[in-house]
Design an enzyme around this catalytic site. Structure first.
Site, mmCIF file in Angstrom:
data_model
loop_
_atom_site.group_PDB
_atom_site.id
_atom_site.type_symbol
_atom_site.label_atom_id
_atom_site.label_comp_id
_atom_site.label_asym_id
_atom_site.label_seq_id
_atom_site.Cartn_x
_atom_site.Cartn_y
_atom_site.Cartn_z
ATOM 1 N N CYS A 1 0.431 -1.673 0.256
ATOM 2 C CA CYS A 1 0.265 0.186 0.446
ATOM 3 C C CYS A 1 0.603 1.079 -0.538
ATOM 4 C CB CYS A 1 -0.611 -0.329 1.324
ATOM 5 S SG CYS A 1 -1.808 1.430 1.182
ATOM 6 N N CYS B 1 -5.949 -3.377 7.291
ATOM 7 C CA CYS B 1 -6.710 -2.178 7.405
ATOM 8 C C CYS B 1 -8.638 -2.537 6.295
ATOM 9 C CB CYS B 1 -6.728 -1.134 6.224
ATOM 10 S SG CYS B 1 -5.975 -1.296 5.439
#
Length: 370
Positions: A114, A210
């Site tokens: 990410c 997440c």
């Protein structure tokens, strides 16, 4: 309130700072510290996913309640705030890769992917388009100006250091990024948020990946890759069948629990995953000892450095003395639980020299035999 040095090249009053705001206390305090400098501050939040219950959780990032929290902080600070939908890009760059890595029998680290793609490529490009002097984030690392330019260093607070997850930061990105929390302990960051009356002051830190509600990554992978639930055999290194499993996605190298093959003379651990045969290979703890690891997709920040280095092969592992020849990391003493798909990050003291992805490992037993 604590003052932060954003290492600007011109007076703050003439500068523009873009802050990556995830909705947590760290990035919120960064926005507050940026506003305190007198610079024009713009907060940007990327909506990265929307997986039902995940959007309502606190302590995640970049979805649902977290976006609302970021917006509320921006309003209180009196700064501009924009939300951009990057769900498709995040799925392509991070979630699909996460599923594919598990399918290939490797151990993925989506937080690094990410940072490497969506945050430090797309978001950084967005900040440049907005004419910002820098992009500031809430990561706990330090940007130190050395003789050859900006260097990436560990945070002062070792319990919060996130340098392992940022090894893929390029020199060009490091020139533009700022990490104002790298010199602060987490307790002080929360105190700043309390002092400013920010509603996120006591918000829990992110714990799980997440986009994986409650840490149940197997369910996410099976939803995306139904074949991931196909079972197979649990075998010894010599090929003796000891039992069966319900899918490789339930196992990682070094794992002991969940094998359900009692009655063995010694504890057994996962030492290898074979996606071609769907076999989980197990062995004694000694079989986990690794002497070296070959890495790929190297990102190197330490040009011209000659000296002793240490290597970190898991986020919670201590850096271990090692030698790096540009392709292979050789440990002074055997390391345990090293798995393909993980990252190997090289340090010289507190400075991040670079790192790459572990492609294959060389067992200590094999090294001795050679």
């Amino acid at each position: 309130m604590t003052k932060a040095d954003f290492q600007l090249d011109r007076p703050a009053g003439e500068s523009r700072i873009v802050v990556a705001m995830s909705g947590g206390v760290d990035s919120s305090v960064v926005a507050a510290l940026a506003a305190k400098t007198g610079a024009e501050v713009i907060g940007i939040t990327l909506q990265l996913y929307d997986h039902g219950e995940a959007t309502g959780r606190t302590g995640s990032c970049c979805a649902g309640q977290d976006i609302r929290d970021a917006r509320a902080v921006a309003e209180k600070l009196g700064i501009a705030h924009y939300v951009f939908d990057y769900e498709s890009r995040f799925r392509e760059s991070v979630i699909d890769d996460f599923a594919d890595e598990y399918m290939a029998g490797r151990t993925p680290i989506p937080c690094i992917r990410c940072n490497q793609s969506v945050k430090f490529r797309d978001l950084l490009g967005m900040a440049r388009d907005l004419g910002a002097d820098c992009l500031a984030t809430g990561h706990y690392v330090r940007r130190v100006i050395g003789d050859g330019g900006p260097e990436l260093h560990r945070a002062h607070d070792p319990a919060r250091d996130q340098s392992y997850f940022l090894f893929a930061t390029t020199k060009d990105q490091l020139d533009y990024l700022r990490f104002p929390l790298g010199g602060l302990p987490k307790a002080e960051v929360r105190d700043i948020a309390k002092e400013l009356g920010l509603a996120v002051a006591l918000k829990p830190d992110s714990q799980d990946i997440c986009f994986v509600p409650d840490g149940d990554y197997a369910t996410i992978v099976k939803k995306m890759r139904p074949e991931a639930g196909e079972g197979g055999e649990i075998v010894t290194r010599s090929g003796e069948v000891l039992g069966e499993h319900q899918g490789l996605i339930h196992f990682t190298v070094g794992q002991r629990r969940g094998l359900e093959i009692g009655g063995q003379p010694e504890p057994l651990y996962v030492v290898k995953l074979e996606p071609e045969t769907r076999r989980v290979v197990v062995g004694p703890k000694s079989a986990l000892a690794v002497r070296a690891a070959r890495i790929e997709d190297l990102n190197w920040l330490g040009d011209g450095f000659e000296g002793e280095m240490t290597a970190k092969v898991r986020s919670l592992a201590k850096p271990a003395p090692a030698y790096f020849d540009g392709e292979t990391v050789t440990f002074d003493a055997p390391e345990y639980g090293v798995a393909p798909g993980q990252a190997a990050v090289l340090y010289a003291g507190d400075r991040v020299m670079g790192g790459g992805w572990i492609a294959e490992t060389i067992a200590a037993e094999a090294a001795l035999a050679a």
